[in-house]
Design a protein around this motif. Structure first.
Motif, PDB file in Angstrom:
ATOM      1  N   CYS A 134      28.621  23.704  70.220  1.00  0.00           N
ATOM      2  CA  CYS A 134      29.927  23.229  70.691  1.00  0.00           C
ATOM      3  C   CYS A 134      30.708  24.411  71.238  1.00  0.00           C
ATOM      4  O   CYS A 134      30.287  25.561  71.104  1.00  0.00           O
ATOM      5  N   THR A 137      31.543  27.583  69.140  1.00  0.00           N
ATOM      6  CA  THR A 137      30.486  28.520  68.753  1.00  0.00           C
ATOM      7  C   THR A 137      29.956  29.197  70.003  1.00  0.00           C
ATOM      8  O   THR A 137      29.256  28.569  70.812  1.00  0.00           O
ATOM      9  N   TYR A 158      32.484  32.291  65.939  1.00  0.00           N
ATOM     10  CA  TYR A 158      32.993  30.955  65.621  1.00  0.00           C
ATOM     11  C   TYR A 158      34.519  30.977  65.696  1.00  0.00           C
ATOM     12  O   TYR A 158      35.161  31.946  65.252  1.00  0.00           O
ATOM     13  N   LYS A 168      27.275  24.771  62.423  1.00  0.00           N
ATOM     14  CA  LYS A 168      26.999  24.784  63.857  1.00  0.00           C
ATOM     15  C   LYS A 168      25.661  25.465  64.115  1.00  0.00           C
ATOM     16  O   LYS A 168      25.127  26.170  63.250  1.00  0.00           O
TER      17      LYS A 168
END
Length: 202
Positions: A134, A137, A158, A168
């Protein structure tokens, strides 16, 4: 020592002997016996205490040595495992850890971490792409090829402005033999900011 005490105790039967002690030493034989007995027990107790302290010190020292040995063995085992990693024909990529646990961190804490790896092949390793699961990250791709036997790392950041637990992934694409793609994982929990104390209205 005990045998001598028993002999002295037997002498108390003879009242004449008692009187001799009292006359010449200025004290009763019973008093002398008690004094000798107490002195004997005190010495014995001192020895017991001394031996107990020595035993405790030895036990503590032995426990520390055992802990050191276990720690050394663990390090040696890890080093051997890394050194004897299976060699591959072609480019290789062996990570020290596939998962990074951030643990519990503060809101807006440093979100940067590194996945370290080794090229355990006989050809240069080329990482062509790294993709986070996502937008929160963001991985960093090595720009230069990793020579055989050399080490490298993939950075990941992150977004710790997001409060709560997270898990993640980062997908790595390379020319590594037998694993065109490799999935790495990050996880942890970002704590919310402390709630400010309520101000009393007067």
């Amino acid at each position: 020592m005990r045998a001598n005490l028993y002999i002295l105790w037997g002498i108390t039967i003879n009242s004449k002997i008692k009187n001799i002690f009292k006359k010449n030493l200025g004290l009763s034989f019973d008093y002398l016996y008690k004094f000798v007995t107490i002195n004997y027990k005190t010495k014995k107790m001192k020895k017991i205490v001394t031996l107990s302290i020595a035993l405790l010190a030895f036990t503590f020292s032995n426990a520390q040595e055992t802990a050191k040995i276990k720690k050394t063995v663990k390090k040696a085992t890890t080093a051997v495992a890394k050194a004897t990693a299976t060699k591959v024909d072609g480019a290789g990529m062996v990570f020290d850890a596939d998962t990074i646990d951030y643990g519990t961190i503060a809101h807006n804490a440093d979100g940067n971490r590194k996945f370290e790896f080794t090229n355990n092949g006989n050809k240069a390793l080329i990482i062509t792409n790294t993709q986070g699961s996502c937008g929160c990250t963001v991985p960093t791709t090595p720009k230069e090829p990793i020579a055989p036997g050399a080490k490298g790392f993939i950075g990941v950041k992150y977004a710790t402005d997001r409060v709560g637990a997270f898990t993640k992934t980062v997908t790595v694409t390379s020319n590594a033999a037998g694993q065109a793609t490799k999935v790495l994982t990050i996880k942890g929990t970002v704590l919310p900011d402390p709630t400010p104390a309520a101000t009393e209205v007067k």
